[in-house]
Scaffold this motif. Structure first.
Motif, PDB file in Angstrom:
ATOM      1  N   ALA A 127       0.723  -1.343  -0.040  1.00 23.38           N
ATOM      2  CA  ALA A 127       0.130  -0.116  -0.131  1.00 23.38           C
ATOM      3  C   ALA A 127       0.790   1.143  -0.038  1.00 23.38           C
ATOM      4  N   LEU A 128       1.966   1.192   0.660  1.00 25.18           N
ATOM      5  CA  LEU A 128       2.925   2.276   0.723  1.00 25.18           C
ATOM      6  C   LEU A 128       3.883   2.531  -0.248  1.00 25.18           C
ATOM      7  N   HIS A 129       3.821   1.397  -1.166  1.00 24.28           N
ATOM      8  CA  HIS A 129       5.028   1.481  -1.995  1.00 24.28           C
ATOM      9  C   HIS A 129       4.494   2.032  -3.538  1.00 24.28           C
ATOM     10  N   ASP A 130       5.320   3.239  -3.726  1.00 20.92           N
ATOM     11  CA  ASP A 130       5.046   4.238  -4.879  1.00 20.92           C
ATOM     12  C   ASP A 130       6.051   4.214  -5.861  1.00 20.92           C
ATOM     13  N   ASP A 131       7.005   3.315  -5.690  1.00 21.22           N
ATOM     14  CA  ASP A 131       8.475   3.490  -6.880  1.00 21.22           C
ATOM     15  C   ASP A 131       8.072   2.234  -7.970  1.00 21.22           C
ATOM     16  N   GLY A 132       6.858   1.971  -8.116  1.00 19.47           N
ATOM     17  CA  GLY A 132       6.869   0.900  -9.370  1.00 19.47           C
ATOM     18  C   GLY A 132       5.865  -0.423  -8.838  1.00 19.47           C
ATOM     19  N   PRO A 133       5.899  -1.253  -9.728  1.00 21.28           N
ATOM     20  CA  PRO A 133       4.773  -2.612  -9.179  1.00 21.28           C
ATOM     21  C   PRO A 133       5.535  -3.446  -8.076  1.00 21.28           C
ATOM     22  N   ILE A 134       4.698  -4.025  -7.425  1.00 20.00           N
ATOM     23  CA  ILE A 134       5.084  -4.956  -6.467  1.00 20.00           C
ATOM     24  C   ILE A 134       3.922  -5.914  -6.299  1.00 20.00           C
ATOM     25  N   ALA A 135       4.415  -7.111  -5.965  1.00 21.34           N
ATOM     26  CA  ALA A 135       3.625  -8.283  -5.943  1.00 21.34           C
ATOM     27  C   ALA A 135       3.830  -8.805  -4.456  1.00 21.34           C
ATOM     28  N   VAL A 136       2.798  -9.720  -4.092  1.00 24.43           N
ATOM     29  CA  VAL A 136       2.859 -10.432  -2.925  1.00 24.43           C
ATOM     30  C   VAL A 136       2.119 -11.826  -3.266  1.00 24.43           C
ATOM     31  N   ARG A 137       2.828 -12.976  -2.950  1.00 22.58           N
ATOM     32  CA  ARG A 137       2.317 -14.464  -3.452  1.00 22.58           C
ATOM     33  C   ARG A 137       2.002 -14.912  -1.927  1.00 22.58           C
ATOM     34  N   TYR A 138       0.938 -15.777  -1.814  1.00 27.13           N
ATOM     35  CA  TYR A 138       0.454 -16.391  -0.942  1.00 27.13           C
ATOM     36  C   TYR A 138      -0.186 -17.687  -1.399  1.00 27.13           C
ATOM     37  N   PRO A 139      -0.471 -18.641  -0.481  1.00 27.84           N
ATOM     38  CA  PRO A 139      -1.035 -19.907  -0.734  1.00 27.84           C
ATOM     39  C   PRO A 139      -2.443 -19.930  -0.742  1.00 27.84           C
ATOM     40  N   ARG A 140      -3.045 -21.090  -1.161  1.00 33.25           N
ATOM     41  CA  ARG A 140      -4.324 -21.580  -0.890  1.00 33.25           C
ATOM     42  C   ARG A 140      -4.255 -21.972   0.517  1.00 33.25           C
ATOM     43  N   GLY A 141      -5.315 -21.764   1.189  1.00 33.26           N
ATOM     44  CA  GLY A 141      -5.426 -22.626   2.453  1.00 33.26           C
ATOM     45  C   GLY A 141      -5.284 -21.803   3.733  1.00 33.26           C
ATOM     46  N   ASN A 142      -5.308 -22.481   5.040  1.00 33.33           N
ATOM     47  CA  ASN A 142      -5.011 -21.609   5.955  1.00 33.33           C
ATOM     48  C   ASN A 142      -3.554 -21.493   6.420  1.00 33.33           C
ATOM     49  N   GLY A 143      -3.642 -20.461   7.347  1.00 35.91           N
ATOM     50  CA  GLY A 143      -2.185 -20.031   7.959  1.00 35.91           C
ATOM     51  C   GLY A 143      -1.719 -20.905   8.713  1.00 35.91           C
ATOM     52  N   VAL A 144      -0.542 -20.575   9.533  1.00 33.38           N
ATOM     53  CA  VAL A 144       0.153 -21.726  10.598  1.00 33.38           C
ATOM     54  C   VAL A 144      -0.225 -21.393  11.736  1.00 33.38           C
ATOM     55  N   GLY A 145      -1.036 -20.291  12.021  1.00 32.13           N
ATOM     56  CA  GLY A 145      -1.326 -20.129  13.388  1.00 32.13           C
ATOM     57  C   GLY A 145      -0.603 -19.062  14.298  1.00 32.13           C
ATOM     58  N   VAL A 146      -0.056 -18.273  13.364  1.00 24.45           N
ATOM     59  CA  VAL A 146       0.772 -17.205  14.372  1.00 24.45           C
ATOM     60  C   VAL A 146      -0.352 -15.847  14.566  1.00 24.45           C
ATOM     61  N   PRO A 147       0.103 -15.301  15.639  1.00 19.58           N
ATOM     62  CA  PRO A 147      -0.957 -14.052  15.776  1.00 19.58           C
ATOM     63  C   PRO A 147      -0.821 -12.892  14.782  1.00 19.58           C
ATOM     64  N   LEU A 148      -1.923 -12.447  14.579  1.00 15.09           N
ATOM     65  CA  LEU A 148      -1.871 -11.441  13.772  1.00 15.09           C
ATOM     66  C   LEU A 148      -1.414 -10.154  14.334  1.00 15.09           C
ATOM     67  N   PRO A 149      -0.601  -9.310  13.580  1.00 16.92           N
ATOM     68  CA  PRO A 149      -0.010  -7.994  14.341  1.00 16.92           C
ATOM     69  C   PRO A 149      -1.308  -6.849  14.533  1.00 16.92           C
TER      70      PRO A 149
END
Length: 642
Positions: free
Chosen positions: A466-488
């Motif tokens: 959201a804060l990156h304005d210097d060009g294209p940016i991608a984030v990849r993530y899988p199908r399914g559930n997370g590993v159970g770590v607390p969300l910030p």
């Protein structure tokens, strides 16, 4: 409770030739039994349900009227093909759908001669059917190309590109438009059904052909006027003017559940001497199964379910899905920044953007099955100062690669890509696996490519995007559930190109990208137990690389292994290039790369797929031990379990 239904008539049908021996008055019973068998089978296996139930009568009618497999039947996307598989010699395996070693959930050439063209992405059927039709025409062979395409798939430009080229096929091409949602035509009734039969009849087409021959001999202004009068009259009666402009003879709408209407129309179209035909069939998703009729969206793709009650098996409670985390994180960013908007290509629920749309209806755009347009549309938004997030499955983003290169990367526009279903996807198999996005994105100048190791990292990465304005940016993530770590509670902006060390060691370094981090840590435990002190790093970025961290890990350890959920040419290749450019290979470093094997992996449970690829803890450990057994220094790529 999923007892097999009684199917005395269906039991007599092993292939379409058996079906054609039935009397027309038996087809209604056959369709009812076919629907019951489909429901029973999907109740056991899970899979796509509503779409298949909607085409039971259509499937029956097509195989009854046409000479399949000589006539090539191509199902667009293919998720509606379960009834087709039952009628084409695969009923004995239908309860293996989408399981390891079982039937594919889509059409697949290797399975049957009745699957002439494999498909799992949309809007390819008309192009393929056109190819079959013209090949037969050029070779002087009989046989038509029949494409069954849903109204949703007609939102993709490729379908119209094919139709624009279809005239060359003549009457060997038939397109059946399965309209089950968009209501692009008036309601089907007795009058429209009568008109469809009338205008597809041999007598009408013969009379129309004679009139056209006479019209050609008229002066051109009168000839053109006669042609327009014919098109206008039929367009007023039935619609379809757009398809006529593309060179198709339009017939419809026809009730897709009424065999007494369907079969005469298909027989007329089969025998027509006209050019390519488009038959407009109106169906209902989930037809004949009350729970699916009542909630077509929830029964499009289902878990195993109880046939009597319709209750689907529920996954045990656990961590939130990555898709859900993405959606909530993006909503939080949009609450802070009114320039953030979101784009999906006909997958609002699959990408989580249905939640975003509820919160920000004016800033969410579903462009239909049009990934190319989605990416360039996002580029236009970015060029005008908005902060667009383009949320597309990895496998579908492949369809827009030229736009990613030409319209986004070359112009260095800050389009944010949320790449869902990255890595292997289990039951959907090779067609939906997100195998290639690291490779095809990290090779592009100006592109930033991130991979989330867990759900908390995904929240940080959405904030970074959201804060990156210097060009294209991608984030990849899988199908399914997370590993159970607390969300910030508050997201953190990551420094572009900076990884993190999550465990320090001295002899072995594991350089992980994405959600294989959990397996990397398990492997480190196993190696430590063997006396092999192991460092584990989460690189976070495939591009730009954290060169300082990688240099330290490669020079400070005897063995280094990269681990990623992507194909050859991704992270491992970039690390190898860095090591080669800096002469690190000449120092005795044992560097290995683990990535997906250079094959299209069949469907199975994801954990089995990753084990087969050598991307679980056991595979990582085996690769390290094999490298240590080699006395001579070397560098190589280990593609599967050592």
């Amino acid at each position: 409770m999923n007892e097999r239904p009684a199917t005395p008539l269906l039991d007599q049908v092993d292939e379409p030739a058996d079906l054609r021996r039935l009397r027309p008055d038996q087809l209604r019973q056959l369709a009812d039994e076919l629907r019951a068998e489909t429901i029973s089978a999907v109740g056991v296996t899970g899979g796509h349900l509503g779409s298949g139930l909607g085409v039971v009568e259509l499937t029956t009618a097509i195989h009854y009227v046409f000479d399949t497999p000589e006539d090539k039947l191509i199902w667009d996307v293919g998720h509606q093909c379960y009834p087709h598989k039952i009628l084409t010699g695969r009923r004995d395996r239908i309860r293996t759908l989408r399981q390891g070693g079982g039937l594919s959930g889509f059409t697949r050439r290797a399975e049957s001669d009745y699957d002439p063209f494999g498909a799992a992405h949309s809007s390819t059927s008309i192009s393929a059917a056109l190819g079959f039709a013209i090949a037969n025409k050029l070779a002087g062979r009989p046989g038509k190309g029949i494409a069954v395409i849903g109204d949703g798939a007609m939102s993709a430009g490729m379908a119209y590109e094919a139709m624009n080229n279809a005239e060359a096929a003549g009457n060997r091409l038939i397109v059946i438009l399965n309209d089950n949602d968009m209501s692009i035509a008036p309601p089907v009734g007795g009058l429209s059904a009568y008109l469809a039969r009338l205008v597809s009849s041999r007598e009408f087409l013969g009379l129309r052909g004679l009139a056209r021959k006479i019209a050609r001999k008229l002066p051109r202004p009168l000839h053109n006027a006669a042609k327009k009068t014919d098109e206008f009259a039929r367009g007023m009666a039935m619609g379809g003017t757009l398809f006529e402009e593309l060179g198709f003879y339009y017939v419809g709408p026809v009730d897709g559940h009424n065999l007494d209407q369907l079969i005469p129309v298909l027989e007329n179209v089969r025998d027509a001497a006209e050019g390519p035909c488009l038959v407009h069939v109106v169906t209902q998703k989930g037809k004949g199964y009350a729970p699916a009729e009542a909630a077509a969206d929830k029964y499009h793709g289902v878990q195993k379910f109880d046939v009597v009650t319709g209750a689907q098996a529920k996954a045990p409670p656990g961590p939130p899905s990555y898709t859900g985390v993405f959606a909530r994180a993006l909503i939080a960013e949009a609450q802070r920044d009114e320039t953030i908007c979101a784009i999906t290509a006909a997958m609002p629920s699959g990408t989580g953007l249905d939640q975003f749309e509820e919160a920000f209806p004016d800033r969410c755009f579903d462009v239909g099955i049009a990934e190319q347009h989605a990416v360039t549309f996002a580029a236009g938004l970015a060029a005008q100062g908005m902060r667009p997030f383009c949320a597309i499955y990895s496998t579908f983003l492949q369809r827009a690669y030229d736009q990613v290169v030409h319209d986004v990367a070359i112009q260095n526009l800050p389009v944010r890509f949320g790449i869902d279903r990255a890595g292997l996807v289990g039951a959907d198999g090779s067609t939906h696996a997100g195998s290639f996005d690291i490779t095809y994105l990290a090779t592009l100048p100006n592109m930033v490519v991130m991979a989330a190791a867990d759900e908390a990292e995904l929240v940080h990465m959405i904030h970074t995007c959201a804060l990156h304005d210097d060009g294209p940016i991608a984030v990849r993530y899988p199908r399914g559930n997370g590993v159970g770590v607390p969300l910030p509670e508050q997201p953190m902006r990551l420094k572009i190109g900076e990884g993190r060390v999550v465990r320090e060691g001295k002899k072995v370094a594991i350089l992980s990208l994405g959600t294989r981090l959990e397996e990397a840590l398990k492997a480190a435990d196993a190696l430590d137990a063997r006396g092999l002190s192991t460092t584990v790093a989460d690189l976070r970025f495939a591009k730009p690389l954290d060169e300082a961290l990688i240099r330290r890990l490669l020079t400070g350890h005897e063995v280094a292994v990269t681990v990623e959920e992507g194909s050859i040419g991704g992270l491992g290749a970039h690390v190898l290039t860095l090591a080669s450019d800096e002469g690190l290979i000449d120092t005795g470093l044992k560097l290995r790369t683990l990535r997906l094997p250079d094959v299209f992996q069949d469907q199975d449970k994801p954990e089995r797929q990753y084990a087969e690829a050598g991307l679980d803890a056991d595979g990582i450990v085996a690769t390290v031990l094999k490298a240590l057994r080699h006395n001579s220094a070397g560098v190589g790529e280990a593609g599967a379990r050592a």
